[in-house]
Write an enzyme that holds these catalytic residues in place. Structure first.
Site, mmCIF file in Angstrom:
data_model
loop_
_atom_site.group_PDB
_atom_site.id
_atom_site.type_symbol
_atom_site.label_atom_id
_atom_site.label_comp_id
_atom_site.label_asym_id
_atom_site.label_seq_id
_atom_site.Cartn_x
_atom_site.Cartn_y
_atom_site.Cartn_z
ATOM 1 N N ASP A 50 -53.460 14.505 36.055
ATOM 2 C CA ASP A 50 -52.052 14.841 35.851
ATOM 3 C C ASP A 50 -51.130 14.178 36.885
ATOM 4 O O ASP A 50 -49.997 14.601 37.082
ATOM 5 C CB ASP A 50 -51.852 16.363 35.871
ATOM 6 C CG ASP A 50 -52.316 16.976 37.187
ATOM 7 O OD1 ASP A 50 -52.906 16.248 38.008
ATOM 8 O OD2 ASP A 50 -52.079 18.180 37.394
ATOM 9 N N HIS A 255 -54.287 -15.180 43.275
ATOM 10 C CA HIS A 255 -53.779 -13.804 43.167
ATOM 11 C C HIS A 255 -54.758 -12.829 43.819
ATOM 12 O O HIS A 255 -55.140 -11.813 43.227
ATOM 13 C CB HIS A 255 -53.495 -13.426 41.702
ATOM 14 C CG HIS A 255 -52.200 -13.985 41.203
ATOM 15 N ND1 HIS A 255 -51.823 -13.941 39.884
ATOM 16 C CD2 HIS A 255 -51.186 -14.595 41.855
ATOM 17 C CE1 HIS A 255 -50.627 -14.512 39.749
ATOM 18 N NE2 HIS A 255 -50.225 -14.915 40.932
ATOM 19 N N ASP A 272 -48.009 -13.084 50.715
ATOM 20 C CA ASP A 272 -47.024 -13.251 49.634
ATOM 21 C C ASP A 272 -46.539 -11.853 49.305
ATOM 22 O O ASP A 272 -47.303 -11.034 48.774
ATOM 23 C CB ASP A 272 -47.723 -13.919 48.436
ATOM 24 C CG ASP A 272 -46.780 -14.174 47.263
ATOM 25 O OD1 ASP A 272 -45.704 -13.554 47.193
ATOM 26 O OD2 ASP A 272 -47.154 -14.985 46.387
ATOM 27 N N ASP A 283 -39.308 -12.604 46.906
ATOM 28 C CA ASP A 283 -40.673 -13.091 46.678
ATOM 29 C C ASP A 283 -40.901 -14.197 47.705
ATOM 30 O O ASP A 283 -40.454 -15.328 47.507
ATOM 31 C CB ASP A 283 -40.794 -13.603 45.231
ATOM 32 C CG ASP A 283 -42.178 -14.134 44.913
ATOM 33 O OD1 ASP A 283 -43.089 -13.984 45.750
ATOM 34 O OD2 ASP A 283 -42.350 -14.695 43.802
ATOM 35 N N HIS A 369 -50.829 -24.739 40.610
ATOM 36 C CA HIS A 369 -49.871 -23.818 39.975
ATOM 37 C C HIS A 369 -48.486 -24.462 39.934
ATOM 38 O O HIS A 369 -48.262 -25.535 40.505
ATOM 39 C CB HIS A 369 -49.849 -22.473 40.716
ATOM 40 C CG HIS A 369 -49.500 -22.533 42.179
ATOM 41 N ND1 HIS A 369 -48.224 -22.766 42.638
ATOM 42 C CD2 HIS A 369 -50.270 -22.382 43.294
ATOM 43 C CE1 HIS A 369 -48.220 -22.731 43.964
ATOM 44 N NE2 HIS A 369 -49.459 -22.515 44.397
ATOM 45 N N HIS A 373 -40.497 -20.098 39.554
ATOM 46 C CA HIS A 373 -40.220 -19.217 38.410
ATOM 47 C C HIS A 373 -38.855 -18.588 38.641
ATOM 48 O O HIS A 373 -38.362 -18.554 39.777
ATOM 49 C CB HIS A 373 -41.323 -18.148 38.251
ATOM 50 C CG HIS A 373 -41.626 -17.358 39.495
ATOM 51 N ND1 HIS A 373 -40.863 -16.292 39.921
ATOM 52 C CD2 HIS A 373 -42.622 -17.493 40.423
ATOM 53 C CE1 HIS A 373 -41.386 -15.803 41.038
ATOM 54 N NE2 HIS A 373 -42.440 -16.518 41.381
ATOM 55 N N HIS A 380 -41.140 -12.176 38.311
ATOM 56 C CA HIS A 380 -41.147 -13.313 37.382
ATOM 57 C C HIS A 380 -40.072 -12.966 36.368
ATOM 58 O O HIS A 380 -40.330 -12.288 35.370
ATOM 59 C CB HIS A 380 -42.523 -13.484 36.721
ATOM 60 C CG HIS A 380 -43.595 -13.804 37.718
ATOM 61 N ND1 HIS A 380 -44.924 -13.582 37.488
ATOM 62 C CD2 HIS A 380 -43.528 -14.342 38.968
ATOM 63 C CE1 HIS A 380 -45.628 -13.970 38.546
ATOM 64 N NE2 HIS A 380 -44.796 -14.420 39.457
ATOM 65 N N GLU A 403 -42.172 -22.645 45.704
ATOM 66 C CA GLU A 403 -43.408 -22.194 46.344
ATOM 67 C C GLU A 403 -44.571 -23.163 46.176
ATOM 68 O O GLU A 403 -45.596 -22.830 45.575
ATOM 69 C CB GLU A 403 -43.797 -20.813 45.801
ATOM 70 C CG GLU A 403 -43.800 -20.682 44.281
ATOM 71 C CD GLU A 403 -44.210 -19.276 43.842
ATOM 72 O OE1 GLU A 403 -45.274 -18.827 44.290
ATOM 73 O OE2 GLU A 403 -43.497 -18.658 43.044
ATOM 74 N N TYR A 407 -54.519 -25.903 48.524
ATOM 75 C CA TYR A 407 -55.686 -25.019 48.617
ATOM 76 C C TYR A 407 -56.926 -25.914 48.590
ATOM 77 O O TYR A 407 -57.223 -26.544 47.571
ATOM 78 C CB TYR A 407 -55.691 -24.033 47.433
ATOM 79 C CG TYR A 407 -54.326 -23.389 47.219
ATOM 80 C CD1 TYR A 407 -53.986 -22.205 47.866
ATOM 81 C CD2 TYR A 407 -53.367 -24.002 46.391
ATOM 82 C CE1 TYR A 407 -52.716 -21.642 47.695
ATOM 83 C CE2 TYR A 407 -52.104 -23.449 46.228
ATOM 84 C CZ TYR A 407 -51.788 -22.275 46.869
ATOM 85 O OH TYR A 407 -50.526 -21.727 46.699
ATOM 86 N N ARG A 425 -49.379 -21.685 51.374
ATOM 87 C CA ARG A 425 -48.242 -21.678 50.444
ATOM 88 C C ARG A 425 -47.012 -21.273 51.248
ATOM 89 O O ARG A 425 -47.112 -20.456 52.176
ATOM 90 C CB ARG A 425 -48.476 -20.707 49.281
ATOM 91 C CG ARG A 425 -47.339 -20.670 48.282
ATOM 92 C CD ARG A 425 -47.701 -20.012 46.933
ATOM 93 N NE ARG A 425 -48.028 -18.604 47.026
ATOM 94 C CZ ARG A 425 -49.254 -18.101 46.932
ATOM 95 N NH1 ARG A 425 -50.282 -18.905 46.758
ATOM 96 N NH2 ARG A 425 -49.469 -16.802 47.026
ATOM 97 N N GLU A 427 -43.040 -20.066 50.380
ATOM 98 C CA GLU A 427 -42.213 -19.657 49.235
ATOM 99 C C GLU A 427 -40.900 -19.041 49.702
ATOM 100 O O GLU A 427 -40.893 -18.133 50.539
ATOM 101 C CB GLU A 427 -42.985 -18.629 48.387
ATOM 102 C CG GLU A 427 -42.175 -18.061 47.237
ATOM 103 C CD GLU A 427 -43.000 -17.158 46.319
ATOM 104 O OE1 GLU A 427 -44.012 -16.588 46.774
ATOM 105 O OE2 GLU A 427 -42.618 -17.021 45.150
HETATM 106 N N1 GLY Z 1 -45.727 -13.228 44.120
HETATM 107 C C1 GLY Z 1 -46.048 -13.825 42.905
HETATM 108 C C2 GLY Z 1 -45.546 -15.180 42.834
HETATM 109 O O1 GLY Z 1 -45.282 -15.791 43.839
HETATM 110 O O2 GLY Z 1 -45.340 -15.697 41.774
HETATM 111 MN MN MN Z 2 -44.895 -14.914 45.699
HETATM 112 MN MN MN Z 3 -43.327 -16.455 43.322
#
Ligand code: GLY
Ligand code: MN
Ligand code: MN
Length: 462
Positions: A50, A255, A272, A283, A369, A373, A380, A403, A407, A425, A427
């Protein structure tokens, strides 16, 4: 005006804009010119038995009303002759439930506080919706996202159709509301920009403080908890998404969610994360040495990613596109890897041809990647990326992340051992402005000198 009053006033203006856009769109697609739209807020979810997950209202509902309660539904009727263009269905006042779960505005509070034309008890929704549908030629909703909501709406629609098909008008066109609403959300208004600036500022400061807190012997979990604390202490209501806190080669898992491994002297730490302010999230990713000093190999790769990011930010201006931003990063990353001897081919070969299989693009092995975005109320964020087959061009008020990353797989024997297992990375969140852009997240340390000065300057107890 308080922040809440600003949000309510902005929501009213957004409803006006949406009503007009919906009316025009309904005319353009020849659906009779008398549309109505139904917007549900996010459902609440059971976590176990619950206990519910922490509730976060739906982005569309908050954008259009600033009304934060679960189980609310908004009906919009651009050409309502009774003046009730915006109608909310909400939970009723209930002293017993309010004693246990907290304050409810109820229908009267919803109209008075949120400037809605009319509001009713949510229990009246199925019956009222049938009445409201009559005379409208099209029904707009975000279909398919929540099956229970679709089922309720379609059952109601079906009954109305049966009742009115012999005489009267019912919505004979079902439209996808995102096509109108999410186009609007892609251009941020002043109140949205203010929230995004604040989210960027708070989150950037949180990164500076978490870098300062870092030292070998801590765990990824310490960093994750400290980041959450810093967001909330800075004034964010919550995190905008689940943080990635990845020490060493965990950074090569794009991820990574475990966030529970020890941080080792000599390793990098990739974080991140972003705090959410008034429904708008930051982000940010930064990558820093756990012991405060980049090794030569780490620094070489870091400088390449940083140069790529700077080239991409410079390309985030009106008239360019996410594709241009991505290509800017790809070129700098590929040239950097060639100069380091990681890629042993020409720049053109490293980048591959448009339409090539990823496996045939040498750079893809190390940068797999996208660079950007949309960002806003959803990390996103909503909105199209292409107009037909053409990448959408930036206009002032759009916001993206930039970003790039590199890697290097731990088992990549084609590169020197000191580079293997490094994931980096960087960003930031960028608002497109009339004169270029504004970096919303610039309080997070970023250059090698800034990062090295920050890390370990105020360490947490291990
Ligand atoms: N934190 C998810 C991305 O960077 O897209
Ligand atoms: Mn991110
Ligand atoms: Mn991002």
């Amino acid at each position: 005006m308080s922040s809440k009053e600003n949000q309510i006033a902005a929501a009213g203006q957004r409803r006006e804009n949406l009503l007009k856009a919906l009316q025009n769109h309904a005319i353009n697609i020849n659906s009779g010119g008398n549309p109505m739209a139904v917007i549900y807020t996010a459902p609440s979810y059971i976590r176990n038995n619950d206990v519910e997950h922490e509730y976060r209202p739906g982005s569309d509902m908050m954008y259009l009303t600033a009304f934060p309660e679960p189980s609310s539904i908004l009906v919009l009727r651009p050409s309502a002759s009774d003046g009730e263009k915006a109608i909310l269905f909400v939970r009723p006042k209930d002293p017993e439930r309010e004693l246990w779960d907290g304050f409810r505005h109820g229908p009267q509070g919803a109209t008075e506080t949120f400037n809605i034309d009319a509001a009713f008890d949510i229990a009246e929704f199925p019956k009222k919706l049938g009445e409201l549908m009559k005379g409208h030629t099209s029904l707009w909703a975000k279909w398919g996202e929540f099956p229970n909501q679709d089922a309720q709406l379609l059952a109601c629609y079906h009954q109305t159709r049966l009742r009115t098909r012999k005489s009267g008008i019912y919505p004979s066109v079902l439209g996808e509301l995102s096509e109108v609403l999410h186009e609007q959300r892609q251009i941020k208004d002043e109140v949205e920009v203010a929230a995004m600036r604040q989210a960027g500022l708070i989150s950037g400061n949180a990164f500076a403080n978490v870098m300062a807190a870092t030292k070998p012997g801590l765990n990824e979990a310490d960093i994750a908890a400290h980041m959450e604390y810093q967001f909330k202490r800075g004034g964010a209501q919550r995190s905008g998404y689940g943080a990635i806190v990845a020490g060493g080669s965990n950074a090569c898992v794009l991820h990574y969610v475990s966030n529970n491994q020890p941080l080792k002297d000599g390793d990098l730490l990739l974080v991140d994360a972003g705090g959410e302010v008034d429904m708008y999230t930051a982000d940010i990713t930064r990558t820093w040495p756990v012991n405060g000093k980049f090794s030569p190999a780490q620094k070489d790769l870091y400088e390449i990613v940083l140069a790529a990011q700077e080239a991409s930010i410079a390309a985030t201006v009106p008239g360019k596109s996410i594709k241009v931003v991505h290509e800017a990063s790809r070129s700098v990353l590929a040239q950097g890897l060639i100069d380091l001897g990681v890629l042993k081919c020409s720049l053109a070969e490293a980048l591959g041809e448009e339409g090539d299989e990823p496996a045939k693009i040498p750079l893809h092995k190390y940068f797999m990647h996208g660079t950007s975005h949309w960002i806003g109320s959803d990390v996103h964020d909503v909105g199209r990326y292409f107009d037909g087959s053409v990448p959408r061009l930036f206009k002032p008020g759009m916001a993206i992340t930039v970003e790039p990353g590199l890697y290097i797989p731990t088992n990549d024997e084609s590169v020197s051992a000191d580079l293997r297992g490094i994931g980096i990375r960087i960003e930031d969140d960028i608002l497109v402005t009339a004169s270029g852009n504004e970096v919303l997240t610039k309080t997070a340390p970023k250059t090698v000198a800034e990062v090295e000065a920050a890390v370990g300057s105020n360490p947490l107890d291990a």
